[in-house]
Write a protein that holds these residues in place. Structure first.
Motif, PDB file in Angstrom:
ATOM      1  N   VAL A 176     -72.136 -42.176 107.192  1.00 37.45           N
ATOM      2  CA  VAL A 176     -70.826 -42.801 107.352  1.00 37.45           C
ATOM      3  C   VAL A 176     -70.259 -42.403 108.719  1.00 37.45           C
ATOM      4  CG1 VAL A 176     -68.484 -43.013 106.429  1.00 37.45           C
ATOM      5  CG2 VAL A 176     -70.423 -42.734 104.867  1.00 37.45           C
ATOM      6  N   LEU A 177     -69.752 -43.362 109.422  1.00 39.59           N
ATOM      7  CA  LEU A 177     -69.245 -43.121 110.765  1.00 39.59           C
ATOM      8  C   LEU A 177     -68.076 -42.142 110.756  1.00 39.59           C
ATOM      9  CD1 LEU A 177     -69.104 -43.792 113.807  1.00 39.59           C
ATOM     10  CD2 LEU A 177     -67.597 -45.705 113.193  1.00 39.59           C
ATOM     11  N   PHE A 219     -70.416 -36.174 117.523  1.00 37.77           N
ATOM     12  CA  PHE A 219     -71.270 -36.440 116.375  1.00 37.77           C
ATOM     13  C   PHE A 219     -70.622 -37.553 115.555  1.00 37.77           C
ATOM     14  CE2 PHE A 219     -72.346 -35.726 111.901  1.00 37.77           C
ATOM     15  CZ  PHE A 219     -73.714 -35.883 111.977  1.00 37.77           C
ATOM     16  N   TYR A 220     -71.236 -38.742 115.602  1.00 40.42           N
ATOM     17  CA  TYR A 220     -70.695 -39.881 114.878  1.00 40.42           C
ATOM     18  C   TYR A 220     -71.367 -40.059 113.520  1.00 40.42           C
ATOM     19  CZ  TYR A 220     -68.795 -41.141 119.465  1.00 40.42           C
ATOM     20  OH  TYR A 220     -68.129 -41.126 120.661  1.00 40.42           O
ATOM     21  N   TYR A 221     -72.655 -39.993 113.489  1.00 36.58           N
ATOM     22  CA  TYR A 221     -73.445 -40.120 112.257  1.00 36.58           C
ATOM     23  C   TYR A 221     -74.856 -39.645 112.550  1.00 36.58           C
ATOM     24  CZ  TYR A 221     -74.211 -44.563 114.692  1.00 36.58           C
ATOM     25  OH  TYR A 221     -74.454 -45.516 115.633  1.00 36.58           O
ATOM     26  N   ASP A 222     -75.749 -39.749 111.608  1.00 34.90           N
ATOM     27  CA  ASP A 222     -77.147 -39.349 111.730  1.00 34.90           C
ATOM     28  C   ASP A 222     -77.325 -37.908 111.249  1.00 34.90           C
ATOM     29  OD1 ASP A 222     -79.784 -39.809 112.143  1.00 34.90           O
ATOM     30  OD2 ASP A 222     -79.605 -40.373 114.225  1.00 34.90           O
ATOM     31  N   ALA A 223     -78.543 -37.345 111.489  1.00 27.82           N
ATOM     32  CA  ALA A 223     -78.900 -36.033 110.956  1.00 27.82           C
ATOM     33  C   ALA A 223     -78.369 -34.908 111.837  1.00 27.82           C
ATOM     34  CB  ALA A 223     -80.415 -35.932 110.821  1.00 27.82           C
ATOM     35  N   CYS A 224     -77.939 -33.817 111.183  1.00 31.70           N
ATOM     36  CA  CYS A 224     -77.438 -32.672 111.933  1.00 31.70           C
ATOM     37  C   CYS A 224     -77.520 -31.415 111.074  1.00 31.70           C
ATOM     38  CB  CYS A 224     -76.001 -32.907 112.378  1.00 31.70           C
ATOM     39  SG  CYS A 224     -74.821 -32.863 111.025  1.00 31.70           S
ATOM     40  N   VAL A 261     -71.048 -45.464 122.472  1.00 29.54           N
ATOM     41  CA  VAL A 261     -69.890 -44.567 122.400  1.00 29.54           C
ATOM     42  C   VAL A 261     -68.771 -45.259 121.635  1.00 29.54           C
ATOM     43  CG1 VAL A 261     -70.440 -43.359 124.542  1.00 29.54           C
ATOM     44  CG2 VAL A 261     -68.965 -45.385 124.607  1.00 29.54           C
ATOM     45  N   PHE A 262     -67.764 -44.468 121.267  1.00 29.80           N
ATOM     46  CA  PHE A 262     -66.560 -45.001 120.644  1.00 29.80           C
ATOM     47  C   PHE A 262     -65.364 -44.578 121.472  1.00 29.80           C
ATOM     48  CE2 PHE A 262     -69.560 -45.105 117.204  1.00 29.80           C
ATOM     49  CZ  PHE A 262     -69.220 -46.246 116.494  1.00 29.80           C
ATOM     50  N   ASN A 263     -64.379 -45.428 121.478  1.00 28.28           N
ATOM     51  CA  ASN A 263     -63.164 -45.165 122.248  1.00 28.28           C
ATOM     52  C   ASN A 263     -61.960 -45.585 121.419  1.00 28.28           C
ATOM     53  OD1 ASN A 263     -61.006 -46.162 124.489  1.00 28.28           O
ATOM     54  ND2 ASN A 263     -62.310 -44.530 125.315  1.00 28.28           N
ATOM     55  N   LYS A 264     -60.860 -44.865 121.587  1.00 27.47           N
ATOM     56  CA  LYS A 264     -59.664 -45.139 120.789  1.00 27.47           C
ATOM     57  C   LYS A 264     -59.077 -46.516 121.078  1.00 27.47           C
ATOM     58  CE  LYS A 264     -56.524 -42.970 124.096  1.00 27.47           C
ATOM     59  NZ  LYS A 264     -55.494 -41.910 124.294  1.00 27.47           N
ATOM     60  N   ASN A 265     -59.452 -47.122 122.220  1.00 31.56           N
ATOM     61  CA  ASN A 265     -58.923 -48.440 122.569  1.00 31.56           C
ATOM     62  C   ASN A 265     -59.656 -49.577 121.873  1.00 31.56           C
ATOM     63  OD1 ASN A 265     -56.928 -47.741 124.818  1.00 31.56           O
ATOM     64  ND2 ASN A 265     -58.779 -46.689 125.493  1.00 31.56           N
ATOM     65  N   ASP A 266     -60.724 -49.253 121.135  1.00 28.78           N
ATOM     66  CA  ASP A 266     -61.504 -50.295 120.461  1.00 28.78           C
ATOM     67  C   ASP A 266     -62.038 -49.723 119.158  1.00 28.78           C
ATOM     68  OD1 ASP A 266     -63.504 -52.292 119.768  1.00 28.78           O
ATOM     69  OD2 ASP A 266     -63.287 -53.000 121.823  1.00 28.78           O
ATOM     70  N   HIS A 310     -64.527 -50.947 117.489  1.00 31.39           N
ATOM     71  CA  HIS A 310     -65.962 -51.201 117.397  1.00 31.39           C
ATOM     72  C   HIS A 310     -66.723 -50.290 118.363  1.00 31.39           C
ATOM     73  CE1 HIS A 310     -64.053 -55.277 116.566  1.00 31.39           C
ATOM     74  NE2 HIS A 310     -64.529 -54.884 115.393  1.00 31.39           N
ATOM     75  N   PRO A 311     -68.022 -50.136 118.150  1.00 26.97           N
ATOM     76  CA  PRO A 311     -68.817 -49.339 119.108  1.00 26.97           C
ATOM     77  C   PRO A 311     -68.934 -50.038 120.455  1.00 26.97           C
ATOM     78  CG  PRO A 311     -70.246 -50.360 117.469  1.00 26.97           C
ATOM     79  CD  PRO A 311     -68.844 -50.596 117.002  1.00 26.97           C
ATOM     80  N   LEU A 312     -68.962 -49.246 121.511  1.00 28.01           N
ATOM     81  CA  LEU A 312     -69.145 -49.758 122.863  1.00 28.01           C
ATOM     82  C   LEU A 312     -70.573 -49.464 123.306  1.00 28.01           C
ATOM     83  CD1 LEU A 312     -65.846 -48.396 124.456  1.00 28.01           C
ATOM     84  CD2 LEU A 312     -66.231 -50.670 123.470  1.00 28.01           C
ATOM     85  N   TYR A 313     -71.211 -50.453 123.905  1.00 32.96           N
ATOM     86  CA  TYR A 313     -72.604 -50.313 124.314  1.00 32.96           C
ATOM     87  C   TYR A 313     -72.715 -50.351 125.840  1.00 32.96           C
ATOM     88  CZ  TYR A 313     -73.587 -51.247 119.409  1.00 32.96           C
ATOM     89  OH  TYR A 313     -73.625 -51.179 118.036  1.00 32.96           O
TER      90      TYR A 313
END
Length: 556
Positions: free
Chosen positions: A278-279, A294-299, A430-435, A437-440
């Motif tokens: 979960v994001l 750390f947004y998601y994935d294994a850690c 990446v993610f940004n507070k201005n959007d 959705h994810p930014l590529y």
């Protein structure tokens, strides 16, 4: 002064030669010649100095030698304004004191080589004696390195029809380089198949000498293997592998305690493995090693504190080699709170991307790499280019993405394409507070037209890299999204003249003013004093450096 010299030059037959700083006077008295070191008993013309114990035979001033049969050689003294060349043409060692010179051919030979025969008996490259041919007009292919040039005199063996550069007669037999995990040995010929050099990635002619690995299919040009930025200069022939290699024992970065539980060398508590599907959009939750969110994935996370590592970062090797330095690197974590909080040890600048960081680092002497740049090694593939990229040399190149001139870049062997480490390690998502959705990350030529950055509201250049949101059709500058210091971990503390500062998120409604530049802090993170009575706030590491310099001036 010139007239006095002319008078003195004729006085009692005195002469002024380039070989000595004083005037020399002719005499028939026998004395030991400074050049040939012989004191002749028979009558001989000698020039001697009345001010110091210097004598030489007149026939030693100009000689003929087998090493240079075309023209006579004249005696010179190096300390008297001679700057044409600093090394002997035969042995390549630095010229000391006196030497012989041919001004027509720019040929210089030291006194030691002049007395030696042009026959070299002991070499590492050949079993027979080699005849040195001091002829620089001969172009040939060296049997030891396979290169065609006349930068070094040829040495030949008539018994074997063998020819080699003078510089190649003592190539090291067994070495270790920063491009390969195993030792490599010099061989006279390679197996009859296609070989690609592991350093320059060009084809190797298998009919000539090269370095090869006995464990795997790997070979390197002889000249590439002994480059200063590739080889550490150590001959390993006869040295056991565990003693001669410049690396420590292969130690695993963590100890397995239980199923999905480890004890990592960098942390005092145990870490538990989780898979986050979960994001999580929390910029403060960052990996302690790479300092990326750390947004998601294994850690691996700590159940006692906020320590967290990406699974890939937890598996980083304790030691590794890298093309940017000829010695092995060792992985170091950053100082923990309460340990050594010196400013110089709290932050470091990566030599590859030139960005400051407070994460884990690979260190070898004064050379430090962040873990993101350290993972780029050997063959590297990037979405911005069709072909594989390699670290070929440390020469300055202009990055094809940001147009910056950098030392040590990733190069394409097929096209004129170079990529700096700063661009190569940019996060692709990446993610940004201005959007929401994810930014590529988008590369040059992705879109054409007029676009504006959603953050600074300035134009974005479609020829440059940028971030974009496919759903919102928005574009953003890379620096606007990542900030000035993207690899800073919130919560990290450091000391500055007994005052403790901390990296904190700049997520308040009102932006604070920087104590140094007096501008509002626009970056995602700021440096604030932990003392509640101290309102000092710094917007960047640049302003921190300015503060340190001003404090040093006050002390002076």
């Amino acid at each position: 002064m010139g007239e006095i010299d002319k008078i003195r030059d004729g006085f009692l037959g005195a002469v002024k030669l380039a070989v000595h700083r004083h005037f020399l006077f002719p005499t028939n008295i026998s004395s030991k010649c400074r050049v040939c070191s012989i004191e002749r008993l028979e009558p001989t013309k000698v020039l001697t100095c009345n001010q110091c114990e210097f004598s030489l035979h007149e026939d030693c001033i100009e000689i003929t030698s087998p090493s240079h049969h075309k023209h006579p050689l004249k005696l010179h003294e190096r300390i008297i304004g001679y700057r044409r060349r600093d090394q002997c043409c035969l042995c390549r060692y630095k010229l000391l004191d006196m030497f012989y010179n041919c001004s027509r051919c720019m040929f210089e030979v030291c006194m030691a080589c002049l007395k030696r025969p042009l026959l070299i008996y002991k070499t590492t490259s050949h079993k027979h004696p080699l005849s040195l041919m001091p002829i620089d007009s001969v172009s040939f292919t060296c049997d030891a390195c396979g290169s065609v040039d006349n930068s070094s005199y040829p040495c030949t063996c008539l018994q074997c029809c063998f020819i080699i550069h003078r510089d190649c007669i003592d190539l090291p037999s067994v070495i270790s380089i920063n491009r390969h995990d195993h030792r490599i040995s010099h061989v006279d010929i390679l197996r009859p198949e296609e070989w690609i050099c592991g350093v320059c990635h060009k084809i190797i002619n298998n009919q000539y000498g090269a370095y090869s690995c006995s464990v795997c299919h790997y070979a390197v040009h002889s000249k590439c293997a002994i480059r200063d930025d590739v080889w550490d200069g150590k001959e390993l022939d006869g040295i056991p592998e565990e003693e001669g290699d410049n690396k420590t024992e292969d130690i695993t970065p963590f100890e397995v305690i239980d199923d999905k539980v480890i004890k990592h060398f960098s942390h005092e508590h145990i870490l538990r493995f989780i898979y986050q599907d979960v994001l999580i959009r929390d910029e403060n939750q960052r990996c302690y090693a790479c300092v990326l969110p750390f947004y998601y994935d294994a850690c691996y996370i700590c159940t006692h504190c906020d320590f967290i590592l990406h699974e890939t970062c937890a598996n980083l090797p304790r030691t590794k080699r890298h093309e940017l330095h000829k010695n092995h690197f060792t992985l170091y974590p950053n100082p923990k709170p309460g340990e050594d909080l010196e400013l110089s040890k709290s932050f470091f600048t990566c030599v590859a991307c030139q960005r400051p960081s407070n994460g884990f680092r690979y260190e070898s002497g004064n050379v430090k790499l962040d873990v993101r740049c350290a993972t780029i090694s050997d063959e590297f593939n990037h979405d911005s280019h069709l072909h594989s990229l390699f670290i070929l040399s440390l020469f300055p190149r202009e990055c094809s993405a940001c147009d910056q001139m950098v030392y040590g870049s990733l190069s394409c062997v097929k096209l004129d394409f170079f990529l700096c480490f700063k661009c190569a390690t940019l996060p692709k998502e990446v993610f940004n507070k201005n959007d929401k959705h994810p930014l590529y990350l988008r590369y040059s030529g992705y879109r054409y037209g007029n676009y504006w950055c959603e953050i600074c509201e300035k134009p974005t250049d479609p020829r440059k890299w940028f971030y974009s949101c496919d759903k919102c059709c928005s574009t953003l500058h890379i620096d606007c999204v990542l900030g000035k210091s993207p690899y800073m971990r919130p919560g990290h503390s450091f000391l500055l003249s007994s005052r403790e500062f901390q990296v904190v998120s700049n997520n308040h409604t009102s932006r604070p003013f920087c104590t140094i530049c007096s501008l509002r802090c626009k970056d995602a993170f700021v440096l604030k004093s932990k003392d509640e009575t101290d309102t000092s706030c710094l917007c960047s590491l640049k302003c921190l450096d300015s503060l340190v310099m001003s404090m040093q001036r006050i002390k002076l």
